[in-house]
Design an enzyme around this catalytic site. Structure first.
Site, PDB file in Angstrom:
ATOM      1  N   LYS A  61       0.860  -1.187   0.000  1.00  0.00           N
ATOM      2  CA  LYS A  61       0.000   0.000   0.000  1.00  0.00           C
ATOM      3  C   LYS A  61       0.892   1.231   0.000  1.00  0.00           C
ATOM      4  CE  LYS A  61      -3.085   2.654   2.970  1.00  0.00           C
ATOM      5  NZ  LYS A  61      -3.775   2.723   4.283  1.00  0.00           N
ATOM      6  N   GLY A 119      -6.302   1.840  12.824  1.00  0.00           N
ATOM      7  CA  GLY A 119      -6.574   0.861  13.869  1.00  0.00           C
ATOM      8  C   GLY A 119      -5.331   0.118  14.324  1.00  0.00           C
ATOM      9  N   TYR A 175       2.392  14.209  18.662  1.00  0.00           N
ATOM     10  CA  TYR A 175       2.564  13.100  17.726  1.00  0.00           C
ATOM     11  C   TYR A 175       1.260  12.331  17.565  1.00  0.00           C
ATOM     12  CZ  TYR A 175       3.966   8.645  15.758  1.00  0.00           C
ATOM     13  OH  TYR A 175       4.051   7.532  14.962  1.00  0.00           O
TER      14      TYR A 175
END
Length: 530
Positions: free
Chosen positions: A75, A361, A452
């Site tokens: 990806k 996730g 962050y």
């Protein structure tokens, strides 16, 4: 001293945690994982972003070994379809922007060609996604020359804090197969695996977890308990009564329906990106794996019924969806007020979730595990470590919530109530002020969410330029600059992209070779030297 860790729940969160703790501490910490044979995991977390490589590197896993077992593909970014208008698409790639005379290339692009395609003009990876190219040559060499890989240096383990450069790809994989792979990895390295139902959580006089009670194995005691029970939050939310902070006001999608679609990937091809297609009440993900497509409709229950959502998804997929079983999921959008309370740490969905739009996730799981190792307690159970952990985890989730809220607020699409409401829905604190500034000056590292959260300023820029619902402008200062160097850099992007498209193999060709499959007229020749 904490010597015995009990993980309640399996799936990707449980087994990522178990495998990582064994890799970090070896046999100095005993790890027990208990999971039910009767409770299915959510199992749709099939897309990641590029920081996941640190997890696999830390475990010492070679992608040539684990990828085939998990039907994995590469990806390089996300393709957004129909978010600005039907028929329009753009890419959010894993690629930092080039800088010319102190200004990112997108600033120069805004001043010279705002009617073009910013993603193809400013990023090389968008071209590779469009042409379905692999990020690696058949020799195994990575196309991105900023990265060198030495197999003799695999002992060097990195974490998210060492993300000093932007790695150009992440992965798609079958989440259930990855959990199975990590089950084997963990148990071979000493993780005790208990298949049983946890029927109760017993607390001591302090309100700490003393043990969990299982149906067949009785009591499982431990020093530290990890809650990987998903949206149920069996330990943290139920037994310890930790409140849940909802994100629904700014992120309305709370349901999903998913299909696992067998497909002829040789004929279809493997686009090296996740596709997010805007629909009437949310969006549909398309994730190409080796041998099938994972797809699902993420939607808001206030705008669409489960029956309507399933019908929409099946129509989107077409005849390939006939007779396939749909998996309906209710999502709990938000985070636990604290992810670590007393001697219990929540990892995964029990800690928090902000819908799968940017594939965060598994990033949340990875971040939580890494932070647990960095904050691992001694026998004194220092409250400062707990507070530091909770602050970092909350900041990461709050930052991702803000980034995702930007997607809906900034989308130009306005053809029904869902999308009209998206533009006016309340945004998290701080985002409204930042949006005002970004209309005069594109985001940079000083003006995005300050803690962050996995996303850099270039990601915000890509979304603002691609979504088209928020007016932006080039810096006025550029009117006083010579644009010659920027024009040369824009030409160089195109030249480099065209050369890569011409020379890189297709992703299908590379993944087929990785899996040992022979293509017509070809012989797999994937190098094992990298």
């Amino acid at each position: 001293m904490v010597k015995n860790v009990v993980i309640v729940g399996g799936g990707t969160s449980g087994w990522m945690t178990a495998a990582y703790l064994r890799a970090a501490f070896g046999d100095r910490i005993a790890v027990t994982l208990v999971e039910s044979k009767n409770i299915a995991t959510i199992g749709v977390g099939e897309a990641t972003f590029s920081t996941i490589r640190h997890f696999f590197d830390y475990l010492g896993l070679d992608e040539r070994e684990w990828m085939p077992e998990c039907h994995a593909t590469y990806k390089l970014g996300i393709r957004f379809e129909n978010w600005r208008a039907p028929g329009h698409h753009f890419y959010h790639p894993f690629e930092r922007l080039r800088v010319v005379d102190g200004f990112p290339l997108t600033d120069w692009w805004l001043g010279t060609r705002p009617g073009g395609d910013f993603d193809r003009d400013c990023f090389v990876i968008s071209w590779l996604c469009e042409a379905k190219r692999s990020p690696r040559y058949l020799s195994g060499e990575l196309f991105e020359q900023d990265f060198t890989e030495n197999p003799d240096e695999r002992a060097y383990r990195t974490t998210l804090t060492e993300q000093n450069t932007q790695f150009p790809y992440a992965y798609h994989f079958d989440a259930a197969l990855l959990a199975s792979y990590l089950t084997r990895f963990g148990t071979e390295r000493g993780v005790r695996h208990v298949l049983d139902d946890v029927v109760d959580v017993r607390l001591d006089e302090r309100g700490w977890i003393d043990h969990v009670l299982t149906k067949e194995h009785g009591e499982l005691a431990g020093d530290l308990f990890i809650d990987c029970t998903g949206f149920r939050g069996m330990l943290l939310n139920k037994a310890l009564s930790v409140p849940f902070v909802s994100y629904q006001e700014s992120l309305p999608n709370d349901r999903a329906v998913a299909l696992r679609v067998p497909a002829d990937m040789a004929a279809r091809g493997l686009r090296p990106c996740t596709t997010a297609t805007a629909m009437d009440a949310g969006w549909i993900w398309t994730i190409p794996l080796y041998g099938r497509v994972g797809t699902g409709y993420v939607y808001a229950g206030d705008y669409c019924t489960p029956e309507e959502a399933e019908r929409t998804l099946r129509e989107f997929v077409g005849p390939e969806a006939d007779d396939l079983e749909a998996n309906h999921i209710r999502m709990r959008i938000g985070r636990s007020e604290r992810s670590w309370v007393n001697n219990c740490v929540a990892v995964g969905l029990s800690s928090g979730f902000v819908e799968p739009l940017e594939s965060t996730g598994l990033f949340f799981i990875q971040n939580a595990i890494e932070q647990l190792v960095k904050h691992f307690p001694a026998d004194r159970w220092d409250d400062r470590l707990r507070e530091s952990y909770n602050r970092q985890v909350a900041n990461v989730m709050d930052g991702v919530r803000e980034f995702l809220a930007l997607h809906y607020h900034a989308a130009a699409r306005s053809d029904n109530d869902y999308w009209k409401d998206a533009a006016t829905r309340p945004v998290p604190d701080g985002l409204a002020e930042r949006l005002e500034l970004w209309q005069a000056r594109l985001p940079d590292s000083e003006t995005v969410f300050p803690h962050y959260h996995g996303f850099e300023s270039y990601s915000y820029i890509a979304m603002l330029l691609g979504l088209g619902g928020v007016p932006v402008q080039a810096p006025p200062a550029l009117r006083h600059f010579d644009h010659g160097r920027a024009e040369r850099e824009l030409r160089l992007v195109r030249e480099q992209a065209e050369a890569l498209v011409a020379n890189l193999p297709s992703q299908y060709e590379y993944i087929a070779a990785l899996n040992g499959d022979t293509l017509p007229g070809r012989r797999p020749e994937l190098s094992r030297t990298r």
